[in-house]
Design a protein around this motif. Structure first.
Motif, short mmCIF file in Angstrom:
data_model
loop_
_atom_site.label_atom_id
_atom_site.label_comp_id
_atom_site.label_asym_id
_atom_site.label_seq_id
_atom_site.Cartn_x
_atom_site.Cartn_y
_atom_site.Cartn_z
N ASN A 270 33.08 -3.67 42.81
CA ASN A 270 32.84 -2.27 43.13
C ASN A 270 33.35 -1.41 41.98
O ASN A 270 34.23 -1.81 41.24
CB ASN A 270 33.58 -1.88 44.42
CG ASN A 270 33.01 -2.57 45.61
OD1 ASN A 270 31.99 -2.18 46.14
ND2 ASN A 270 33.66 -3.65 46.03
N THR A 271 32.81 -0.22 41.88
CA THR A 271 33.30 0.77 40.94
C THR A 271 33.71 1.98 41.76
O THR A 271 32.88 2.59 42.43
CB THR A 271 32.22 1.15 39.92
OG1 THR A 271 31.79 -0.03 39.23
CG2 THR A 271 32.76 2.16 38.91
N GLN B 135 35.54 5.55 41.25
CA GLN B 135 35.95 6.43 40.16
C GLN B 135 35.86 7.88 40.57
O GLN B 135 34.90 8.29 41.23
CB GLN B 135 35.06 6.17 38.94
CG GLN B 135 35.50 6.81 37.67
CD GLN B 135 34.78 8.12 37.36
OE1 GLN B 135 33.74 8.41 37.90
NE2 GLN B 135 35.37 8.90 36.50
N ASN C 71 36.78 -5.57 40.39
CA ASN C 71 36.55 -4.16 40.69
C ASN C 71 37.04 -3.26 39.56
O ASN C 71 37.89 -3.66 38.76
CB ASN C 71 37.28 -3.76 41.98
CG ASN C 71 36.77 -4.51 43.17
OD1 ASN C 71 35.66 -4.28 43.63
ND2 ASN C 71 37.58 -5.43 43.68
N ILE C 72 36.53 -2.05 39.55
CA ILE C 72 37.01 -1.01 38.65
C ILE C 72 37.53 0.14 39.51
O ILE C 72 36.79 0.67 40.35
CB ILE C 72 35.89 -0.48 37.73
CG1 ILE C 72 35.31 -1.60 36.88
CG2 ILE C 72 36.41 0.66 36.86
CD1 ILE C 72 34.05 -1.19 36.13
N TRP D 292 39.31 3.76 38.72
CA TRP D 292 39.64 4.56 37.56
C TRP D 292 39.56 6.04 37.86
O TRP D 292 38.64 6.49 38.53
CB TRP D 292 38.69 4.21 36.42
CG TRP D 292 39.23 4.65 35.10
CD1 TRP D 292 38.78 5.68 34.33
CD2 TRP D 292 40.33 4.08 34.40
NE1 TRP D 292 39.54 5.78 33.20
CE2 TRP D 292 40.50 4.81 33.21
CE3 TRP D 292 41.20 3.04 34.66
CZ2 TRP D 292 41.49 4.52 32.30
CZ3 TRP D 292 42.18 2.75 33.75
CH2 TRP D 292 42.31 3.47 32.57
N PHE E 97 32.44 4.49 30.06
CA PHE E 97 31.21 4.45 30.83
C PHE E 97 30.13 5.05 29.94
O PHE E 97 30.42 5.79 29.00
CB PHE E 97 31.34 5.27 32.12
CG PHE E 97 32.19 4.61 33.15
CD1 PHE E 97 31.74 3.49 33.81
CD2 PHE E 97 33.45 5.09 33.44
CE1 PHE E 97 32.53 2.87 34.77
CE2 PHE E 97 34.25 4.48 34.39
CZ PHE E 97 33.78 3.37 35.06
N LEU F 108 28.08 5.37 36.11
CA LEU F 108 29.10 4.33 36.17
C LEU F 108 28.66 2.95 35.66
O LEU F 108 29.18 1.93 36.09
CB LEU F 108 29.66 4.20 37.59
CG LEU F 108 30.21 5.49 38.19
CD1 LEU F 108 30.74 5.23 39.59
CD2 LEU F 108 31.28 6.10 37.32
N GLY G 172 32.94 -4.37 38.06
CA GLY G 172 32.24 -3.20 38.56
C GLY G 172 30.95 -3.51 39.29
O GLY G 172 30.58 -4.67 39.50
#
Length: 189
Positions: free
Chosen positions: A4-5, A7, A40-41, A43, A100, A108, A150
């Motif tokens: 997953n991302t 952010q 995962n990311i 951020w 990104f 993303l 991500g």
């Protein structure tokens, strides 16, 4: 939780990216649970308790929770463990600034020079029996043998060369200039 991302989220309590709280029911004791985060990311999230990740052990919980962090990208100083000791981070978690794609803004997707390409842990495909073969764009989930971090796998589309219409040039002592102005590179790399 895998690939997953998360952010740019903001919350008034807990963690901006993810908050997990183990809590009993007041009259009963509940065993501590397990959380697994893979590839995962997290951020640029903001929360009162912790920025990217927030884990808290509440009352009436028996034992210590298990938190397994495998191949994730987040700011290590942006993670909070409350009520139990922080687990050892696996070597493959990344504490780094990463880009990104600026052309896609909030899309993303990883840029070609991102340190998060080919940095995931392929074992996730065995841990989750129905792990998808494709990313959120419906494109192959694993490219070049190693999964990316991500929600989107970097595909690295090859550039397309276009020097214009076909033309026949007479062979003489003439200088020929080829113009590649019609060429494109979808990924910008």
């Amino acid at each position: 939780l895998a690939n997953n991302t998360v952010q740019g989220n903001v919350t008034s309590n807990g963690g901006g990216g993810l908050a997990v709280e183990w809590r009993g029911c007041g009259e009963c004791e509940v065993p501590a649970g397990r959380v697994q985060l893979w590839n995962n990311i997290f951020w640029q999230n903001q929360g009162e308790g912790g920025h990217d990740l927030f884990f808290v052990l509440g009352v009436d919980v028996v034992g210590s929770p298990e938190v397994n962090l495998q191949s994730n990208a987040f700011r290590f100083q942006g993670i909070v463990f409350s009520g139990f000791p922080a687990p050892a981070f696996e070597d493959n978690n990344i504490d780094a600034d990463f880009p990104f794609d600026p052309l896609l803004d909030s899309d993303l997707r990883l840029q070609g020079n991102s340190p998060l390409i080919n940095r995931g842990n392929n074992l996730i495909t065995e841990v989750i029996s129905d792990f998808p073969d494709t990313d959120l764009d419906g494109l192959p989930r694993i490219v070049n043998g190693v999964i990316d971090l991500g929600a989107f796998e970097f595909q690295n589309s090859p550039p397309v060369a276009n020097a214009g219409e076909d033309d026949t040039l007479p062979m003489a002592m003439t200088v020929v200039t080829l113009d590649g102005s019609g060429s494109t590179d979808q990924d910008g790399d």
